[in-house]
Design an enzyme around this catalytic site. Structure first.
Site, short mmCIF file in Angstrom:
data_model
loop_
_atom_site.label_atom_id
_atom_site.label_comp_id
_atom_site.label_asym_id
_atom_site.label_seq_id
_atom_site.Cartn_x
_atom_site.Cartn_y
_atom_site.Cartn_z
N GLU A 1 0.83 -1.21 0.00
CA GLU A 1 0.00 0.00 0.00
C GLU A 1 0.86 1.26 0.00
OE1 GLU A 1 -2.99 -0.33 -0.81
OE2 GLU A 1 -3.09 -2.49 -0.45
N HIS B 1 1.66 2.17 -3.47
CA HIS B 1 0.56 2.96 -4.06
C HIS B 1 0.61 4.40 -3.53
CE1 HIS B 1 -1.64 -0.17 -6.14
NE2 HIS B 1 -1.77 -0.91 -5.06
ZN ZN Z 1 -2.46 -2.93 -5.05
#
Ligand code: ZN
Length: 507
Positions: free
Chosen positions: A270, A273
């Site tokens: 994450e 991201h």
């Molecule tokens: Zn992902």
């Protein structure tokens, strides 16, 4: 630029800013729903989010927005616009066209059908009974086929659905890449078999204090470069990354006492991201460019950090002593080198989200083929369970014992996310292509990782990928960074090297 154009573009920008603010507000509500919202608020919250989304849809499709775009494009004044302004206009028009093509009653129908289907999917999965989900899924497939007709396509209706997640990608381009990827994967699985090595990862599933896991994972992503001044980490059932702006990026993770992988690799993923979102050019704030350019490119950024960095030998040479000191009773007998092998075990398994780097793509190829057949009317809803099981046996050599670990395992079809799955494998392929290009620019990166230095790596990604936001398409990025279009070669090279390390002790 001419003053009329100037004025029109300012007006256009003010419209897109309002849309961007409403979208951010809707995301805050969605994030809160998954993290802190009390259960009792569910109904009111659903209404609040629906109201905001309806407002966003109205503004996107309004005549006013249409006229502004038309004025900027058609009277030739686009020539007066700068490069980023043209890109913002192009992005907004693309999204607006997609929204305009769908009749209001169709959007309402889709939202109703998918919300009912999600409930029946949950029930079907918990009882492992496909028949509970069957009728809802049949309706969704029908809706998605109509969705594709509304959006339009040249060769394959499935292209129209893939395009929603990966702009410009087509079945015709994907199919041969996936075929070669599948062949390469089968060859590498044989190679793993022939090594005769049997690496047990059982230690990962023993007992690890949750708060120690979380603080270790937080320290790691801080080192990698996730900016906690402009972001934060919370807990949720399913990990995700939400961005309310370039300077407000929220990550979530989950912690299992008996699975050391979930919190750490989930949070690194994450954070990948999140660092993408945090790296977008600040000048794009509250414009149509302030987002990742596609699901596949977004996924390439999370996988780059999770796998190329977080599952590398160099990373564990650096991070392991600290992990070991957190959990001495579990890890004192295991070396960094062994731990690197343990977190890289590759073998066929039933569940996509738990699959390793290599076999994961086979799960995606299976879904891609079934979706292509369903959307093209070559497969009926009743054929899904058998088709799924046959392909699992053929591609992975294992057969699901029931539909819960077979065709009911993923949420995507229940929300009408047909076309989404290919993004996951695209992310793996893009990540490996970028990694190969990065190796040429940063030949010393291995030594840096071993010292816990990630600045040059992050700067490279910022420069090549992050800062552009949506200003460059996936195909533009790949061509500019790698000098070639999408292919499976870089991934197969990367993963074979890792197999040699893990299963053949080559360094
Ligand atoms: Zn992902």
């Amino acid at each position: 630029m001419g003053s009329t154009t100037n004025q029109t573009f300012d007006e256009f920008l003010s419209t897109t800013r309002t849309i961007s603010d409403l979208t951010a507000a809707s995301s805050v509500l969605g994030w809160d729903q998954e993290t802190y919202m009390p259960d009792g608020a569910a109904e009111e919250r659903a209404e609040q989010i629906a109201t905001l989304n309806a407002l966003i849809h109205q503004m996107m499709t309004s005549d006013k927005a249409g006229k502004l775009v038309e004025e900027l494009v058609s009277n030739g004044s686009a020539a007066d616009l700068s490069e980023w302004q043209i890109a913002a206009l192009r992005e907004f028009s693309r999204e607006r066209e997609q929204a305009v093509k769908l009749p209001d009653e169709f959007v309402r129908e889709m939202s109703k059908v998918t919300s009912l289907a999600q409930q029946s999917w949950k029930k079907a999965r918990s009882k492992s009974d496909f028949s509970i989900f069957r009728d809802n899924l049949a309706k969704i497939i029908d809706i998605k086929r109509r969705h594709a007709q509304y959006l339009g396509y040249k060769e394959n209706p499935y292209d129209a659905l893939i395009d929603l997640y990966e702009p410009g990608m087509k079945v015709e381009q994907l199919r041969p890449v996936f075929e070669r990827l599948q062949e390469g994967t089968a060859r590498l699985l044989d190679k793993i078999d022939q090594s005769g090595a049997d690496i047990s990862d059982a230690v990962l599933f023993t007992d690890f204090d949750p708060s120690a896991q979380l603080s270790f994972a937080r320290e790691v992503i801080k080192k990698l470069g996730f900016n906690f001044t402009d972001g934060r980490v919370d807990l949720s059932t399913h990990p995700f990354c939400a961005s309310f702006g370039i300077r407000d990026v929220r990550l979530t993770t989950r912690v299992y006492r008996d699975d050391l992988r979930s919190c750490l690799f989930g949070l690194i993923h994450e954070a990948g991201h999140g660092m993408y979102e945090q790296g977008i050019d600040k000048a794009y704030s509250r414009t149509p460019l302030a987002d990742g350019t596609s699901m596949g490119i977004h996924e390439s950024q999370s996988l780059f950090w999770e796998n190329m960095v977080g599952r590398s030998l160099e990373f564990w040479k650096w991070a392991y002593p600290s992990l070991q000191s957190q959990f001495p009773e579990r890890l004192s007998d295991i070396s960094a080198d062994s731990f690197f092998r343990i977190v890289n075990v590759m073998k066929s398994s039933m569940i996509r989200v738990e699959a390793d780097e290599l076999t994961y793509n086979l799960h995606i190829i299976l879904r891609f083929e079934i979706e292509d057949d369903l959307i093209n009317g070559r497969m009926n809803v009743d054929d899904i369970p058998e088709a799924w099981n046959t392909k699992m046996e053929e591609y992975l050599g294992i057969t699901p014992a029931n539909d819960a670990e077979g065709c009911l395992q993923d949420v995507h079809w229940s929300f009408g996310g047909h076309g989404y799955f290919p993004s996951y494998s695209l992310g793996k392929l893009y990540a490996a292509m970028f990694y190969q290009a990065m190796l040429k620019d940063l030949p010393e990166h291995h030594k840096q990782i071993e010292r816990g230095e990630f600045g040059d790596l992050l700067s490279w990604l910022r420069e090549k990928v992050h800062r552009w936001g949506k200003a460059k398409s996936p195909a533009e990025l790949t061509n500019e960074i790698c000098g070639e279009p999408l292919s499976e070669g870089a991934f197969l090279t990367y993963i074979e090297k890792k197999i040699n390390q893990v299963y053949y002790n080559q360094t």
